[in-house]
Design a protein around this motif. Structure first.
Motif, PDB file in Angstrom:
ATOM      1  N   THR A 280       0.862  -1.194   0.000  1.00 61.10           N
ATOM      2  CA  THR A 280       0.000   0.000   0.000  1.00 61.10           C
ATOM      3  C   THR A 280       0.897   1.243   0.000  1.00 61.10           C
ATOM      4  OG1 THR A 280      -0.098   0.338   2.402  1.00 61.10           O
ATOM      5  CG2 THR A 280      -1.758  -1.147   1.458  1.00 61.10           C
TER       6      THR A 280
ATOM      7  N   ASN B 188       5.315   4.623   2.810  1.00 61.18           N
ATOM      8  CA  ASN B 188       5.862   5.731   3.608  1.00 61.18           C
ATOM      9  C   ASN B 188       6.408   5.248   4.944  1.00 61.18           C
ATOM     10  OD1 ASN B 188       5.589   7.963   1.936  1.00 61.18           O
ATOM     11  ND2 ASN B 188       3.476   8.344   2.547  1.00 61.18           N
TER      12      ASN B 188
ATOM     13  N   HIS C   4       0.451  13.686   5.106  1.00 58.19           N
ATOM     14  CA  HIS C   4      -0.420  12.531   5.378  1.00 58.19           C
ATOM     15  C   HIS C   4       0.041  11.767   6.617  1.00 58.19           C
ATOM     16  CE1 HIS C   4      -2.163   8.469   4.506  1.00 58.19           C
ATOM     17  NE2 HIS C   4      -3.180   9.235   4.152  1.00 58.19           N
TER      18      HIS C   4
ATOM     19  N   SER D 250       0.520   8.710   7.145  1.00 55.70           N
ATOM     20  CA  SER D 250       1.526   7.652   6.934  1.00 55.70           C
ATOM     21  C   SER D 250       2.940   8.224   7.041  1.00 55.70           C
ATOM     22  CB  SER D 250       1.331   6.991   5.572  1.00 55.70           C
ATOM     23  OG  SER D 250       1.309   7.958   4.541  1.00 55.70           O
TER      24      SER D 250
ATOM     25  N   GLU E  39       4.373  16.826   0.005  1.00 58.27           N
ATOM     26  CA  GLU E  39       3.500  16.107  -0.931  1.00 58.27           C
ATOM     27  C   GLU E  39       3.368  16.894  -2.221  1.00 58.27           C
ATOM     28  OE1 GLU E  39      -0.230  15.037   0.967  1.00 58.27           O
ATOM     29  OE2 GLU E  39       0.821  14.487   2.810  1.00 58.27           O
TER      30      GLU E  39
ATOM     31  N   SER F 212      -4.007  16.140  -0.055  1.00 57.05           N
ATOM     32  CA  SER F 212      -5.237  15.392  -0.304  1.00 57.05           C
ATOM     33  C   SER F 212      -6.501  16.104   0.145  1.00 57.05           C
ATOM     34  CB  SER F 212      -5.152  14.027   0.373  1.00 57.05           C
ATOM     35  OG  SER F 212      -5.004  14.174   1.765  1.00 57.05           O
TER      36      SER F 212
ATOM     37  N   ALA G  11       1.268  10.887  -4.072  1.00 54.27           N
ATOM     38  CA  ALA G  11       0.082  10.020  -4.126  1.00 54.27           C
ATOM     39  C   ALA G  11      -1.012  10.622  -5.004  1.00 54.27           C
ATOM     40  CB  ALA G  11      -0.450   9.788  -2.710  1.00 54.27           C
ATOM     41  N   HIS G  12      -1.281  11.926  -4.811  1.00 57.38           N
ATOM     42  CA  HIS G  12      -2.390  12.559  -5.538  1.00 57.38           C
ATOM     43  C   HIS G  12      -1.923  13.327  -6.768  1.00 57.38           C
ATOM     44  CE1 HIS G  12      -5.424  11.677  -2.426  1.00 57.38           C
ATOM     45  NE2 HIS G  12      -4.375  11.732  -1.616  1.00 57.38           N
TER      46      HIS G  12
ATOM     47  N   MET H 278       7.689   9.161  -4.058  1.00 61.00           N
ATOM     48  CA  MET H 278       6.822   8.090  -3.581  1.00 61.00           C
ATOM     49  C   MET H 278       5.470   8.244  -4.283  1.00 61.00           C
ATOM     50  SD  MET H 278       4.085   7.941  -1.394  1.00 61.00           S
ATOM     51  CE  MET H 278       3.154   6.563  -0.760  1.00 61.00           C
TER      52      MET H 278
ATOM     53  N   THR I  29       1.353   6.248  -5.058  1.00 57.30           N
ATOM     54  CA  THR I  29       0.391   5.187  -4.720  1.00 57.30           C
ATOM     55  C   THR I  29      -0.361   4.777  -5.979  1.00 57.30           C
ATOM     56  OG1 THR I  29      -1.350   6.775  -4.220  1.00 57.30           O
ATOM     57  CG2 THR I  29      -0.029   6.028  -2.382  1.00 57.30           C
TER      58      THR I  29
HETATM   59  C1  LIG Z   1      -0.531  11.827   0.545  1.00 53.83           C
HETATM   60  C2  LIG Z   1      -0.853  10.380   0.785  1.00 53.83           C
HETATM   61  N1  LIG Z   1       0.155   9.528   0.994  1.00 53.83           N
HETATM   62  C3  LIG Z   1      -0.074   8.229   1.220  1.00 53.83           C
HETATM   63  C4  LIG Z   1      -1.353   7.720   1.245  1.00 53.83           C
HETATM   64  C5  LIG Z   1      -1.582   6.265   1.506  1.00 53.83           C
HETATM   65  O1  LIG Z   1      -1.858   5.637   0.300  1.00 53.83           O
HETATM   66  P1  LIG Z   1      -2.707   4.293   0.183  1.00 53.83           P
HETATM   67  O2  LIG Z   1      -4.136   4.669   0.372  1.00 53.83           O
HETATM   68  O3  LIG Z   1      -2.425   3.867  -1.200  1.00 53.83           O
HETATM   69  O4  LIG Z   1      -2.225   3.356   1.204  1.00 53.83           O
HETATM   70  C6  LIG Z   1      -2.421   8.569   1.027  1.00 53.83           C
HETATM   71  C7  LIG Z   1      -3.797   8.034   1.053  1.00 53.83           C
HETATM   72  O5  LIG Z   1      -4.782   8.646   1.005  1.00 53.83           O
HETATM   73  C8  LIG Z   1      -2.182   9.936   0.798  1.00 53.83           C
HETATM   74  O6  LIG Z   1      -3.179  10.810   0.601  1.00 53.83           O
END
Ligand SMILES: Cc1ncc(COP(=O)(O)O)c(C=O)c1O
Length: 421
Positions: free
Chosen positions: A111, A116, A137, A139, A183, A187, A215-216, A242, A244
């Motif tokens: 995941t 992270n 985030h 994580s 980031e 998000s 991720a986004h 990094m 996702t």
């Molecule tokens: C900025 C960010 N990093 C990491 C993640 C975690 O990703 P995943 O949902 O694929 O585990 C998210 C999830 O929403 C996120 O918004």
């Protein structure tokens, strides 16, 4: 009653109460999804809360690729990648991802969250300093906490504040390395990072390492959706990218990419979630490959997403909502008080729009938002409908009048303050 029950009871009662009042918006069971529309109970709603930005989770080519992989590798991986769950599809995807984001090597985790946590935890230690955006985030904060490094938060997307914090940390003396984590696209706010400003901090600290959680941003930002570093043409200056698969790449999973092959080899053998947790199933991996294929062939999906989002932003502005300039598909409706956000979300749902409130600690206290996010497969009729409903509810709740400008006044959140040194 056990001690644990005593601890949990007030919270459980609070949730029960919220459910009884009809305000509880989370964990809604979706019976079926068509991408931009979903079914909950016997109602069909327009989905504006999903991160499936390119609408690929329902693309027949992606679904087919996942089904074929199921036939070849089965439903589960049978173990962690370290032991017996490593498959040729994982390695092929890693090559493809490294190429996609412009780095030498990539490493896939199960995941994004565990990417992270696993990477930051295994690379950093108590002698190191990690500069983090306050709105990063969870994580990232979990990875920082697990590493034991000194965590220095800076104001959201504020390179000037990051620089002040960096200089102060340098003055105090740093035994180990300094990592800045931010980031590509945030998000909840939909803000895009001011990446060149952060990279300029390398002038004050040449050994500064930069870790970008995109991720986004992947599939959304930059030419052909290659991400935020590509958007600012500075991929070579970002040390770790990094990403996702759970957003624009229509699957689940995560990866870290870098030019430093030795660091990546270390992570492969030390990231706890990679060693001690099951591998990403082949069907999920194949879905990512197929999504990247579609994106290669149909880059216009990214343009369509931008056009839709621009239309929404303009629509919200016409309604009188405060909207920040941005190029991302996340457009929050700023509400303020948590209870108003719950009411607003509940009424959106009643009118046929699926969008969720984001409240503290996802956003600062008293600055609740309804997070709306858009997909390239939304049709004009979906957008017309959403704008009509939002306008009606914004008037009813006097949202433009209530909105308190939060720019420059981002409050401390508990998850951050617990880490401040
Ligand atoms: C900025 C960010 N990093 C990491 C993640 C975690 O990703 P995943 O949902 O694929 O585990 C998210 C999830 O929403 C996120 O918004």
């Amino acid at each position: 009653m056990t001690l644990l029950n005593e601890r949990c009871k007030p919270f459980a009662e609070y949730v029960d109460q919220a459910k009884a009042c009809g305000f509880y918006p989370y964990f809604r069971p979706i019976a079926q999804s068509w991408g931009p529309e979903v079914q909950v109970d016997d109602r069909r709603l327009v989905m504006v809360g999903s991160n499936d930005y390119l609408g690929l989770a329902h693309d027949p080519r992606v679904v087919d690729a996942a089904a074929k992989a199921l036939g070849r590798w089965g439903t589960g991986p049978g173990g962690s990648r370290f032991l017996c769950g490593n498959m040729t599809v994982h390695e092929a995807l890693e090559e493809r991802l490294a190429d996609f984001v412009g780095k030498r090597k990539a490493l896939v985790h199960t995941t994004g969250f565990t990417t992270n946590v696993g990477v930051i935890d295994c690379l950093l230690g108590p002698e190191d300093v990690i500069l983090v955006d306050r709105e990063n985030h969870s994580s990232i904060f979990e990875g920082c906490r697990a590493s034991g490094a000194r965590v220095v938060p800076f104001k959201h997307n504020d390179a000037g504040d990051a620089r002040r914090k960096l200089l102060r940390a340098l003055e105090r003396g740093i035994q180990g390395c300094v990592l800045l984590v931010t980031e590509g696209v945030f998000s909840m706010s939909g803000d895009a990072v001011l990446l060149p400003d952060f990279l300029a901090l390398g002038d004050d600290c040449p050994s500064l390492l930069v870790y970008l959680d995109d991720a986004h941003g992947l599939g959304v930002m930059g030419p052909h959706g290659r991400g935020t570093a590509a958007r600012f043409a500075c991929t070579g200056r970002v040390d770790y990218i990094m990403g996702t698969f759970s957003k624009a790449l229509a699957s689940v999973g995560g990866f870290i990419a870098t030019d430093d092959e030795q660091v990546l080899e270390f992570v492969r053998h030390h990231s706890k979630p990679l060693i001690f947790s099951a591998a990403l199933p082949a069907s999920a991996v194949a879905a990512v490959q197929a999504s990247l294929d579609v994106l290669d062939r149909e880059p216009e999906r990214v343009d369509r997403l931008r056009a839709i989002t621009e239309r929404v932003r303009n629509g919200y502005r016409e309604i009188g909502l405060k909207v920040r300039d941005s190029e991302t598909p996340i457009v929050p409706i700023h509400i303020g008080p948590e209870m108003t956000a719950y009411h607003f979300a509940q009424e959106l749902f009643a009118h046929g729009v699926f969008a969720l409130p984001a409240v503290y600690p996802a956003v600062p206290r008293g600055k609740a938002v309804i997070r709306t996010a858009f997909m390239s497969t939304h049709e004009d009729r979906h957008i017309d409908f959403v704008l009509e409903v939002v306008q009606k509810l914004a008037r009813k709740h006097d949202v433009p009048g209530r909105f308190a400008d939060s720019e420059g006044a981002v409050a401390e959140t508990a998850r951050v303050s617990s880490l401040v040194c």
